[in-house]
Design an enzyme around this catalytic site. Structure first.
Site, PDB file in Angstrom:
ATOM      1  N   TYR A  47      -2.017  -0.389  10.211  1.00 10.73           N
ATOM      2  CA  TYR A  47      -2.131  -0.617   8.841  1.00 10.73           C
ATOM      3  C   TYR A  47      -0.548  -0.291   7.971  1.00 10.73           C
ATOM      4  O   TYR A  47       0.010  -1.016   7.245  1.00 10.73           O
ATOM      5  CB  TYR A  47      -3.267  -0.126   7.890  1.00 10.73           C
TER       6      TYR A  47
ATOM      7  N   SER B 211       0.919  -1.140  -0.233  1.00 11.04           N
ATOM      8  CA  SER B 211      -0.128  -0.024   0.009  1.00 11.04           C
ATOM      9  C   SER B 211       0.867   1.136  -0.094  1.00 11.04           C
ATOM     10  O   SER B 211       1.977   1.308   0.833  1.00 11.04           O
ATOM     11  CB  SER B 211      -1.021   0.032   1.342  1.00 11.04           C
TER      12      SER B 211
END
Length: 267
Positions: free
Chosen positions: A142, A129
């Site tokens: 995350y 990501s």
């Protein structure tokens, strides 16, 4: 040339889009799901796999090899989101996120590397990501799990290169998928010191996903990488400003970049 491709988390979102696109291009695609029997509309076969369970991973990999004789490409796509003030996220949820986003992909790679080594060829694509390049407020866990996978990939590339195996990272920005509905949200607590800023940031994050790019962009990017003889270490897929934010982090002083992020999230 048609390839045998295994995609973790292939029943929805980015994984489903990638699987459908690669199937259209003539490749043999196997997706995975924790409960494949519940998926009735998949355009490619799904095998049972839970990335948090090593036995499940090994069984799925063995099933693909038994059916097709080899595995040419593995796309580590299965992952979950998580949001919240670090102080208020239960430690059990932090560990679960790393089990899915970090340790799971590691176990998948361990399971397929012997086969790829025997073939003297193979490609592993880890879906990370753009959030993994920076510590984002209320997405600390995350960012950390995806950033850790980026670094593991960098190291492992060098360890397996002599065996003819390539490994690369693909970092997507915001895409219009169901990730927001599946992520763990630390609850908004009335009276919490974080109630207002976290609430505002959570709303902004959900809006970003809802207005995100078409997942087919990721599918096209993955297909190009599969056709590349010597893939790069890192790829970024997303709108210009999301990719440019990584460049800014490299060139701006830390506190200037931090201030820029805080202004963006209105903190």
């Amino acid at each position: 040339m048609s390839k045998i491709i295994l995609i973790t988390g292939g029943s929805s979102g980015i994984g489903k889009s990638i699987g459908e696109f690669l199937t259209q291009k003539g490749h043999t695609v196997y997706g995975t799901s924790r409960n494949p029997e519940r998926i009735t509309n998949s355009k490619f076969p799904l095998v049972a796999l839970d990335v948090r369970n090593v036995e499940s991973i090994e069984k799925a990999v063995a099933e693909v090899i038994a059916k097709s004789g080899r595995i040419d490409v593995v796309i580590n796509n299965a992952g979950v989101g998580i949001t919240g003030p670090l102080e208020e996220i239960p430690t059990s949820e932090i560990k679960n996120n790393f089990e899915t986003n970090f340790f799971g992909p590691i176990e998948v790679m361990k399971a397929v590397l012997p086969q790829m080594r025997s073939q003297k060829s193979g490609l592993i694509i880890n879906i990370t990501s753009i959030a993994g390049y920076m510590g984002l407020p209320y997405r600390s866990v995350y960012s950390a799990s995806k950033g850790a996978l980026e670094l593991i990939t960098e190291a492992l590339r060098m360890e397996v290169k002599e065996f003819g195996i390539h490994i690369t990272n693909v970092a997507p920005g915001d895409f219009a998928t169901n990730i927001a509905s599946g992520r763990f949200h630390a609850p908004l607590i009335n009276g919490s010191a974080y109630e207002k800023p976290y609430g505002n940031t959570l709303k902004m994050m959900d809006e970003h996903v809802d207005s995100g790019s078409n997942p087919n962009e990721m599918a096209i990017a993955i297909h190009k990488i599969i056709q590349t003889p010597n893939p790069k270490v890192h790829y970024k897929v997303g709108v210009f400003m999301q990719k440019f934010s990584i460049v800014l982090k490299r060139i701006l002083p830390d506190k200037v970049y931090e201030k820029m992020l805080m202004n963006h999230y209105k903190l």
